[in-house]
Design a protein around this motif. Structure first.
Motif, PDB file in Angstrom:
ATOM      1  N   GLU A  52      35.946  33.614  30.860  1.00 45.72           N
ATOM      2  CA  GLU A  52      37.452  33.197  29.926  1.00 45.72           C
ATOM      3  C   GLU A  52      38.349  32.222  30.676  1.00 45.72           C
ATOM      4  O   GLU A  52      38.733  31.170  30.683  1.00 45.72           O
ATOM      5  CB  GLU A  52      37.842  34.032  29.293  1.00 45.72           C
ATOM      6  CG  GLU A  52      38.965  33.396  28.337  1.00 45.72           C
ATOM      7  CD  GLU A  52      39.783  34.385  27.506  1.00 45.72           C
ATOM      8  OE1 GLU A  52      40.766  34.123  26.748  1.00 45.72           O
ATOM      9  OE2 GLU A  52      39.701  35.732  27.385  1.00 45.72           O
ATOM     10  N   GLU A  53      38.579  32.700  31.973  1.00 46.42           N
ATOM     11  CA  GLU A  53      39.426  32.039  32.975  1.00 46.42           C
ATOM     12  C   GLU A  53      39.196  30.875  33.130  1.00 46.42           C
ATOM     13  O   GLU A  53      39.878  29.614  33.094  1.00 46.42           O
ATOM     14  CB  GLU A  53      39.729  32.923  34.320  1.00 46.42           C
ATOM     15  CG  GLU A  53      41.100  32.347  34.965  1.00 46.42           C
ATOM     16  CD  GLU A  53      41.159  33.261  36.345  1.00 46.42           C
ATOM     17  OE1 GLU A  53      41.460  32.640  37.241  1.00 46.42           O
ATOM     18  OE2 GLU A  53      40.935  34.355  36.136  1.00 46.42           O
ATOM     19  N   HIS A  54      37.781  30.671  33.636  1.00 48.60           N
ATOM     20  CA  HIS A  54      37.087  29.286  33.945  1.00 48.60           C
ATOM     21  C   HIS A  54      37.350  28.528  32.639  1.00 48.60           C
ATOM     22  O   HIS A  54      37.793  27.219  32.629  1.00 48.60           O
ATOM     23  CB  HIS A  54      35.735  29.364  34.335  1.00 48.60           C
ATOM     24  CG  HIS A  54      34.974  27.872  34.366  1.00 48.60           C
ATOM     25  ND1 HIS A  54      35.124  27.052  35.512  1.00 48.60           N
ATOM     26  CD2 HIS A  54      34.356  27.322  33.491  1.00 48.60           C
ATOM     27  CE1 HIS A  54      34.638  26.244  35.424  1.00 48.60           C
ATOM     28  NE2 HIS A  54      33.759  26.133  34.098  1.00 48.60           N
ATOM     29  N   PHE A  55      36.854  29.045  31.489  1.00 51.70           N
ATOM     30  CA  PHE A  55      37.001  28.070  30.318  1.00 51.70           C
ATOM     31  C   PHE A  55      38.417  27.564  29.818  1.00 51.70           C
ATOM     32  O   PHE A  55      38.455  26.469  29.823  1.00 51.70           O
ATOM     33  CB  PHE A  55      36.353  28.710  29.123  1.00 51.70           C
ATOM     34  CG  PHE A  55      36.457  28.046  27.697  1.00 51.70           C
ATOM     35  CD1 PHE A  55      35.604  27.267  27.368  1.00 51.70           C
ATOM     36  CD2 PHE A  55      37.386  28.212  27.158  1.00 51.70           C
ATOM     37  CE1 PHE A  55      35.844  26.356  26.249  1.00 51.70           C
ATOM     38  CE2 PHE A  55      37.882  27.755  25.751  1.00 51.70           C
ATOM     39  CZ  PHE A  55      36.795  26.607  25.442  1.00 51.70           C
ATOM     40  N   ARG A  56      39.529  28.756  30.171  1.00 56.10           N
ATOM     41  CA  ARG A  56      40.812  28.255  29.822  1.00 56.10           C
ATOM     42  C   ARG A  56      41.315  27.137  30.835  1.00 56.10           C
ATOM     43  O   ARG A  56      42.063  26.201  30.331  1.00 56.10           O
ATOM     44  CB  ARG A  56      41.772  29.446  29.642  1.00 56.10           C
ATOM     45  CG  ARG A  56      41.319  30.446  28.610  1.00 56.10           C
ATOM     46  CD  ARG A  56      41.333  29.865  27.501  1.00 56.10           C
ATOM     47  NE  ARG A  56      41.115  30.695  26.242  1.00 56.10           N
ATOM     48  CZ  ARG A  56      40.848  30.603  24.930  1.00 56.10           C
ATOM     49  NH1 ARG A  56      40.906  29.430  24.557  1.00 56.10           N
ATOM     50  NH2 ARG A  56      40.537  31.384  24.153  1.00 56.10           N
ATOM     51  N   LYS A  57      41.031  27.217  32.179  1.00 54.90           N
ATOM     52  CA  LYS A  57      41.365  25.986  33.252  1.00 54.90           C
ATOM     53  C   LYS A  57      40.628  24.810  32.705  1.00 54.90           C
ATOM     54  O   LYS A  57      41.401  23.858  32.776  1.00 54.90           O
ATOM     55  CB  LYS A  57      40.946  26.667  34.438  1.00 54.90           C
ATOM     56  CG  LYS A  57      41.390  25.763  35.475  1.00 54.90           C
ATOM     57  CD  LYS A  57      40.764  26.320  37.015  1.00 54.90           C
ATOM     58  CE  LYS A  57      41.174  25.290  37.889  1.00 54.90           C
ATOM     59  NZ  LYS A  57      40.414  24.121  38.133  1.00 54.90           N
ATOM     60  N   LEU A  58      39.527  24.832  32.188  1.00 49.88           N
ATOM     61  CA  LEU A  58      38.713  23.638  31.944  1.00 49.88           C
ATOM     62  C   LEU A  58      39.437  23.070  30.752  1.00 49.88           C
ATOM     63  O   LEU A  58      39.642  21.581  30.718  1.00 49.88           O
ATOM     64  CB  LEU A  58      37.215  23.870  31.894  1.00 49.88           C
ATOM     65  CG  LEU A  58      36.334  22.694  31.530  1.00 49.88           C
ATOM     66  CD1 LEU A  58      36.341  21.948  32.474  1.00 49.88           C
ATOM     67  CD2 LEU A  58      34.908  23.134  31.281  1.00 49.88           C
ATOM     68  N   GLU A  59      39.683  23.976  29.613  1.00 52.37           N
ATOM     69  CA  GLU A  59      40.405  23.520  28.434  1.00 52.37           C
ATOM     70  C   GLU A  59      41.497  22.697  28.644  1.00 52.37           C
ATOM     71  O   GLU A  59      41.767  21.705  27.982  1.00 52.37           O
ATOM     72  CB  GLU A  59      40.573  24.909  27.395  1.00 52.37           C
ATOM     73  CG  GLU A  59      41.046  24.544  26.110  1.00 52.37           C
ATOM     74  CD  GLU A  59      41.285  25.879  25.445  1.00 52.37           C
ATOM     75  OE1 GLU A  59      40.455  25.962  24.277  1.00 52.37           O
ATOM     76  OE2 GLU A  59      41.985  26.754  26.061  1.00 52.37           O
ATOM     77  N   GLY A  60      42.472  23.212  29.667  1.00 54.89           N
ATOM     78  CA  GLY A  60      43.835  22.624  29.976  1.00 54.89           C
ATOM     79  C   GLY A  60      43.425  21.341  30.354  1.00 54.89           C
ATOM     80  O   GLY A  60      44.370  20.358  30.228  1.00 54.89           O
ATOM     81  N   GLU A  61      42.633  21.270  31.326  1.00 50.74           N
ATOM     82  CA  GLU A  61      42.301  20.012  32.045  1.00 50.74           C
ATOM     83  C   GLU A  61      41.669  18.902  31.128  1.00 50.74           C
ATOM     84  O   GLU A  61      42.270  17.604  31.225  1.00 50.74           O
ATOM     85  CB  GLU A  61      41.280  20.136  33.112  1.00 50.74           C
ATOM     86  CG  GLU A  61      41.757  21.043  34.431  1.00 50.74           C
ATOM     87  CD  GLU A  61      40.599  21.550  35.372  1.00 50.74           C
ATOM     88  OE1 GLU A  61      39.498  21.009  35.039  1.00 50.74           O
ATOM     89  OE2 GLU A  61      40.973  22.094  36.329  1.00 50.74           O
TER      90      GLU A  61
END
Length: 168
Positions: A52-61
């Protein structure tokens, strides 16, 4: 005009996003679909394989990239988007945030229709789905409440959006 549609799963973000983008003649982006295209795998697989951490970082970018590289648009955000990466502050500073907030029974009814498509909830009974929805919504509500426009009707029309968005 830059519009961000926010809300819980089943709130109607994708449905209304397409309708409103056409109505206002805006480019339309479904944030999850853009991420899926970039990553080459479904959101559920991103969560399972990369976390999830990777997904949320990508989502913000991706949210920031779409916002800063387009003069006008409508973005249907994922249900959790406003809760991470200071996304609410960013969206409020760069456009109009619209929280689609139907009642929990309406959300649960909608989710049940396509429950098999959502790995997070696919195995939940109606009672468990209701409890899950109430709990998650309560966690996310402080973020959603920062929206500039709130639409809490279970039945919404284009006229409802026009009135509320143009007066915000």
């Amino acid at each position: 005009m830059k519009l961000f549609l926010l809300g819980f799963m089943g709130a109607g973000k994708s449905y209304w996003g397409k309708q409103l983008a056409e109505h206002y003649q805006l480019p339309y982006f479904d944030l999850d679909e853009v991420i899926v295209e970039q990553e080459g795998m479904p959101v559920a697989d991103i969560f399972n394989e990369k976390g999830e951490e990777h997904f949320r970082k990508l989502e913000g970018e991706v949210l920031r990239e779409l916002t800063l590289s387009n003069d006008a648009f409508l973005i249907s955000c994922g249900g959790g988007t406003p809760c991470f990466s200071d996304a609410m502050d960013f969206m409020n500073a760069h456009g109009k945030t619209v929280w689609l907030n139907p009642s929990v029974p309406v959300i649960v009814e909608r989710l049940q229709r396509k429950q098999y498509k959502r790995p997070l909830i696919q195995d939940l009974s109606r009672e468990d789905l209701l409890a899950f929805s109430e709990k998650k919504l309560a966690e996310r509500q402080p973020f959603y409440e920062q929206s500039q426009v709130v639409i809490s009707d279970d039945e919404v029309t284009l006229e409802t959006f026009d009135k509320l968005i143009n007066n915000a």
